[in-house]
Design a protein around this motif. Sequence first.
Motif, PDB file in Angstrom:
ATOM      1  N   GLY A   5       0.795  -1.209   0.000  1.00 45.65           N
ATOM      2  CA  GLY A   5       0.000   0.000   0.000  1.00 45.65           C
ATOM      3  C   GLY A   5       0.832   1.266   0.000  1.00 45.65           C
ATOM      4  O   GLY A   5       0.305   2.361  -0.005  1.00 45.65           O
ATOM      5  N   ASP A   6       2.141   1.124   0.024  1.00 45.76           N
ATOM      6  CA  ASP A   6       3.055   2.263   0.084  1.00 45.76           C
ATOM      7  C   ASP A   6       3.692   2.477  -1.288  1.00 45.76           C
ATOM      8  O   ASP A   6       4.873   2.247  -1.471  1.00 45.76           O
ATOM      9  N   VAL A   7       2.866   2.886  -2.247  1.00 42.08           N
ATOM     10  CA  VAL A   7       3.327   3.058  -3.616  1.00 42.08           C
ATOM     11  C   VAL A   7       3.392   4.549  -3.922  1.00 42.08           C
ATOM     12  O   VAL A   7       2.421   5.273  -3.675  1.00 42.08           O
ATOM     13  N   PRO A   8       4.525   5.026  -4.453  1.00 38.58           N
ATOM     14  CA  PRO A   8       4.609   6.435  -4.822  1.00 38.58           C
ATOM     15  C   PRO A   8       3.511   6.809  -5.816  1.00 38.58           C
ATOM     16  O   PRO A   8       3.124   6.002  -6.671  1.00 38.58           O
ATOM     17  N   THR A   9       3.016   8.016  -5.688  1.00 43.08           N
ATOM     18  CA  THR A   9       1.918   8.483  -6.535  1.00 43.08           C
ATOM     19  C   THR A   9       2.195   8.280  -8.016  1.00 43.08           C
ATOM     20  O   THR A   9       1.313   7.855  -8.758  1.00 43.08           O
ATOM     21  N   ASP A  10       3.412   8.552  -8.459  1.00 40.35           N
ATOM     22  CA  ASP A  10       3.722   8.452  -9.884  1.00 40.35           C
ATOM     23  C   ASP A  10       3.868   7.016 -10.375  1.00 40.35           C
ATOM     24  O   ASP A  10       4.096   6.780 -11.552  1.00 40.35           O
ATOM     25  N   GLN A  11       3.708   6.032  -9.485  1.00 38.79           N
ATOM     26  CA  GLN A  11       3.801   4.627  -9.872  1.00 38.79           C
ATOM     27  C   GLN A  11       2.503   3.859  -9.635  1.00 38.79           C
ATOM     28  O   GLN A  11       2.427   2.658  -9.891  1.00 38.79           O
ATOM     29  N   ARG A  12       1.473   4.542  -9.189  1.00 35.57           N
ATOM     30  CA  ARG A  12       0.217   3.855  -8.861  1.00 35.57           C
ATOM     31  C   ARG A  12      -0.459   3.251 -10.074  1.00 35.57           C
ATOM     32  O   ARG A  12      -1.162   2.249  -9.956  1.00 35.57           O
ATOM     33  N   PHE A  14       0.716   1.467 -12.276  1.00 35.21           N
ATOM     34  CA  PHE A  14       1.186   0.101 -12.485  1.00 35.21           C
ATOM     35  C   PHE A  14       0.352  -0.909 -11.703  1.00 35.21           C
ATOM     36  O   PHE A  14       0.182  -2.050 -12.130  1.00 35.21           O
ATOM     37  N   TRP A  15      -0.181  -0.490 -10.569  1.00 35.21           N
ATOM     38  CA  TRP A  15      -0.905  -1.408  -9.690  1.00 35.21           C
ATOM     39  C   TRP A  15      -2.411  -1.381  -9.896  1.00 35.21           C
ATOM     40  O   TRP A  15      -3.144  -2.042  -9.161  1.00 35.21           O
ATOM     41  N   THR A  16      -2.897  -0.682 -10.922  1.00 37.80           N
ATOM     42  CA  THR A  16      -4.325  -0.701 -11.206  1.00 37.80           C
ATOM     43  C   THR A  16      -4.720  -2.084 -11.721  1.00 37.80           C
ATOM     44  O   THR A  16      -3.902  -2.800 -12.326  1.00 37.80           O
ATOM     45  N   PRO A  17      -5.961  -2.494 -11.480  1.00 35.77           N
ATOM     46  CA  PRO A  17      -6.396  -3.818 -11.969  1.00 35.77           C
ATOM     47  C   PRO A  17      -6.218  -3.974 -13.481  1.00 35.77           C
ATOM     48  O   PRO A  17      -5.823  -5.049 -13.956  1.00 35.77           O
ATOM     49  N   GLU A  18      -6.476  -2.901 -14.223  1.00 36.74           N
ATOM     50  CA  GLU A  18      -6.337  -2.976 -15.681  1.00 36.74           C
ATOM     51  C   GLU A  18      -4.891  -3.256 -16.081  1.00 36.74           C
ATOM     52  O   GLU A  18      -4.635  -4.100 -16.945  1.00 36.74           O
TER      53      GLU A  18
END
Length: 54
Positions: A5-12, A14-18
Amino acid sequence: MHETGDVPTDQRWFWTPEWQSGEAEATQQIADGECSEAFTSAAELFAAIDDEST
């Protein structure tokens, strides 16, 4: 979402379901041998592209 849950904003993205769905698809294609050859240079890649289009 990423397990920490500690993902930098500019890398989020990548972790989207799509995006993760696409990553899983690509991983499966690689496992199934559905990927192109590896190229050692950009020139080699462009030559292969040119060969495919002729």
